[in-house]
Design a protein around this motif. Structure first.
Motif, PDB file in Angstrom:
ATOM      1  N   SER A  10       0.825  -1.204   0.000  1.00 47.84           N
ATOM      2  CA  SER A  10       0.000   0.000   0.000  1.00 47.84           C
ATOM      3  C   SER A  10       0.864   1.261   0.000  1.00 47.84           C
ATOM      4  O   SER A  10       1.931   1.276   0.607  1.00 47.84           O
ATOM      5  CB  SER A  10      -0.880   0.011   1.244  1.00 47.84           C
ATOM      6  N   PRO A  11       0.383   2.330  -0.642  1.00 46.81           N
ATOM      7  CA  PRO A  11       1.118   3.595  -0.582  1.00 46.81           C
ATOM      8  C   PRO A  11       0.905   4.338   0.735  1.00 46.81           C
ATOM      9  O   PRO A  11       1.534   5.357   0.974  1.00 46.81           O
ATOM     10  CB  PRO A  11       0.543   4.389  -1.750  1.00 46.81           C
ATOM     11  N   TYR A  12       0.019   3.812   1.589  1.00 51.20           N
ATOM     12  CA  TYR A  12      -0.315   4.503   2.830  1.00 51.20           C
ATOM     13  C   TYR A  12       0.571   4.076   3.985  1.00 51.20           C
ATOM     14  O   TYR A  12       0.998   2.923   4.071  1.00 51.20           O
ATOM     15  CB  TYR A  12      -1.786   4.273   3.186  1.00 51.20           C
ATOM     16  N   LEU A  13       0.857   5.004   4.886  1.00 49.06           N
ATOM     17  CA  LEU A  13       1.683   4.741   6.056  1.00 49.06           C
ATOM     18  C   LEU A  13       1.084   3.619   6.898  1.00 49.06           C
ATOM     19  O   LEU A  13       1.793   2.732   7.355  1.00 49.06           O
ATOM     20  CB  LEU A  13       1.824   6.024   6.884  1.00 49.06           C
ATOM     21  N   PHE A  14      -0.231   3.671   7.106  1.00 54.48           N
ATOM     22  CA  PHE A  14      -0.955   2.632   7.842  1.00 54.48           C
ATOM     23  C   PHE A  14      -2.094   2.123   6.968  1.00 54.48           C
ATOM     24  O   PHE A  14      -2.659   2.876   6.178  1.00 54.48           O
ATOM     25  CB  PHE A  14      -1.526   3.188   9.153  1.00 54.48           C
ATOM     26  N   ALA A  15      -2.452   0.868   7.125  1.00 54.81           N
ATOM     27  CA  ALA A  15      -3.485   0.255   6.286  1.00 54.81           C
ATOM     28  C   ALA A  15      -4.857   0.884   6.507  1.00 54.81           C
ATOM     29  O   ALA A  15      -5.642   1.022   5.570  1.00 54.81           O
ATOM     30  CB  ALA A  15      -3.546  -1.245   6.552  1.00 54.81           C
ATOM     31  N   ASP A  16      -5.161   1.260   7.745  1.00 56.04           N
ATOM     32  CA  ASP A  16      -6.479   1.797   8.078  1.00 56.04           C
ATOM     33  C   ASP A  16      -6.409   3.294   8.357  1.00 56.04           C
ATOM     34  O   ASP A  16      -5.343   3.852   8.592  1.00 56.04           O
ATOM     35  CB  ASP A  16      -7.040   1.080   9.312  1.00 56.04           C
ATOM     36  N   TRP A  17      -7.573   3.920   8.367  1.00 53.34           N
ATOM     37  CA  TRP A  17      -7.676   5.323   8.757  1.00 53.34           C
ATOM     38  C   TRP A  17      -7.279   5.427  10.223  1.00 53.34           C
ATOM     39  O   TRP A  17      -7.533   4.525  11.011  1.00 53.34           O
ATOM     40  CB  TRP A  17      -9.099   5.836   8.570  1.00 53.34           C
ATOM     41  N   ALA A  18      -6.656   6.532  10.599  1.00 52.81           N
ATOM     42  CA  ALA A  18      -6.275   6.792  11.982  1.00 52.81           C
ATOM     43  C   ALA A  18      -6.647   8.240  12.305  1.00 52.81           C
ATOM     44  O   ALA A  18      -7.282   8.919  11.492  1.00 52.81           O
ATOM     45  CB  ALA A  18      -4.788   6.543  12.178  1.00 52.81           C
ATOM     46  N   LYS A  19      -6.275   8.709  13.475  1.00 50.16           N
ATOM     47  CA  LYS A  19      -6.605  10.074  13.917  1.00 50.16           C
ATOM     48  C   LYS A  19      -5.358  10.944  13.941  1.00 50.16           C
ATOM     49  O   LYS A  19      -4.245  10.460  14.157  1.00 50.16           O
ATOM     50  CB  LYS A  19      -7.236  10.057  15.311  1.00 50.16           C
ATOM     51  N   ALA A  20      -5.561  12.244  13.741  1.00 50.60           N
ATOM     52  CA  ALA A  20      -4.450  13.199  13.762  1.00 50.60           C
ATOM     53  C   ALA A  20      -4.930  14.531  14.313  1.00 50.60           C
ATOM     54  O   ALA A  20      -6.109  14.860  14.244  1.00 50.60           O
ATOM     55  CB  ALA A  20      -3.896  13.398  12.354  1.00 50.60           C
ATOM     56  N   ASP A  21      -3.993  15.294  14.857  1.00 46.20           N
ATOM     57  CA  ASP A  21      -4.214  16.693  15.211  1.00 46.20           C
ATOM     58  C   ASP A  21      -3.444  17.491  14.174  1.00 46.20           C
ATOM     59  O   ASP A  21      -2.260  17.234  13.945  1.00 46.20           O
ATOM     60  CB  ASP A  21      -3.696  17.011  16.615  1.00 46.20           C
ATOM     61  N   ILE A  22      -4.126  18.459  13.559  1.00 42.50           N
ATOM     62  CA  ILE A  22      -3.529  19.199  12.448  1.00 42.50           C
ATOM     63  C   ILE A  22      -3.576  20.692  12.744  1.00 42.50           C
ATOM     64  O   ILE A  22      -4.648  21.244  12.986  1.00 42.50           O
ATOM     65  CB  ILE A  22      -4.288  18.893  11.134  1.00 42.50           C
ATOM     66  N   GLY A  23      -2.416  21.324  12.726  1.00 45.08           N
ATOM     67  CA  GLY A  23      -2.314  22.767  12.915  1.00 45.08           C
ATOM     68  C   GLY A  23      -2.139  23.447  11.569  1.00 45.08           C
ATOM     69  O   GLY A  23      -1.210  23.126  10.830  1.00 45.08           O
ATOM     70  N   THR A  24      -3.052  24.365  11.249  1.00 42.95           N
ATOM     71  CA  THR A  24      -2.985  25.060   9.957  1.00 42.95           C
ATOM     72  C   THR A  24      -2.914  26.562  10.161  1.00 42.95           C
ATOM     73  O   THR A  24      -3.296  27.080  11.210  1.00 42.95           O
ATOM     74  CB  THR A  24      -4.224  24.743   9.084  1.00 42.95           C
ATOM     75  N   THR A  25      -2.435  27.250   9.141  1.00 38.99           N
ATOM     76  CA  THR A  25      -2.340  28.707   9.213  1.00 38.99           C
ATOM     77  C   THR A  25      -3.689  29.370   8.986  1.00 38.99           C
ATOM     78  O   THR A  25      -3.906  30.481   9.453  1.00 38.99           O
ATOM     79  CB  THR A  25      -1.346  29.240   8.170  1.00 38.99           C
ATOM     80  N   ASN A  26      -4.598  28.710   8.283  1.00 35.66           N
ATOM     81  CA  ASN A  26      -5.871  29.350   7.948  1.00 35.66           C
ATOM     82  C   ASN A  26      -7.062  28.860   8.758  1.00 35.66           C
ATOM     83  O   ASN A  26      -8.104  29.498   8.746  1.00 35.66           O
ATOM     84  CB  ASN A  26      -6.173  29.197   6.449  1.00 35.66           C
ATOM     85  N   ALA A  27      -6.950  27.736   9.476  1.00 35.65           N
ATOM     86  CA  ALA A  27      -8.103  27.227  10.225  1.00 35.65           C
ATOM     87  C   ALA A  27      -7.751  26.847  11.657  1.00 35.65           C
ATOM     88  O   ALA A  27      -8.583  26.290  12.359  1.00 35.65           O
ATOM     89  CB  ALA A  27      -8.711  26.028   9.500  1.00 35.65           C
ATOM     90  N   GLY A  28      -6.544  27.149  12.106  1.00 34.50           N
ATOM     91  CA  GLY A  28      -6.156  26.823  13.469  1.00 34.50           C
ATOM     92  C   GLY A  28      -5.933  25.339  13.672  1.00 34.50           C
ATOM     93  O   GLY A  28      -5.540  24.635  12.748  1.00 34.50           O
TER      94      GLY A  28
END
Length: 91
Positions: A10-28
């Motif tokens: 697979s091209p994905y890091l993990f086979a299944d969906w997982a959770k993340a915290d994402i910090g962005t400049t436009n949406a916090g």
């Protein structure tokens, strides 16, 4: 023929969906966002608030804390596997 024809697995890091915290400049900060990280294309695929699957624009991402799926930690023969992976934009 697909862009992944010459790649095993697979091209994905993990086979299944997982959770993340994402910090962005436009949406916090967005917490517990469902993600898949395509390591072949260096793209972060997420499910937005509307339930749509989108690719994040890297220009607006400051950092991402990817949670490793807990099943991988529980089944890993490696002791001390980190539960979270931090990726931060270089300045």
């Amino acid at each position: 023929m697909t862009p992944y024809s010459d790649i095993d697995g697979s091209p994905y890091l993990f086979a299944d969906w997982a959770k993340a915290d994402i910090g962005t400049t436009n949406a916090g900060l967005k917490e517990d966002v469902a993600y898949r990280f395509n390591i072949h294309d260096n793209e972060l695929e997420v499910i937005n608030e509307s339930g749509n699957t989108i690719y994040l624009n890297k220009d607006y991402v400051e950092y991402v804390v990817l949670q490793r799926p807990s099943i991988l930690i529980a089944q890993s023969p490696v002791q001390g596997l980190l539960p979270n992976l931090l990726f931060k934009k270089r300045v």
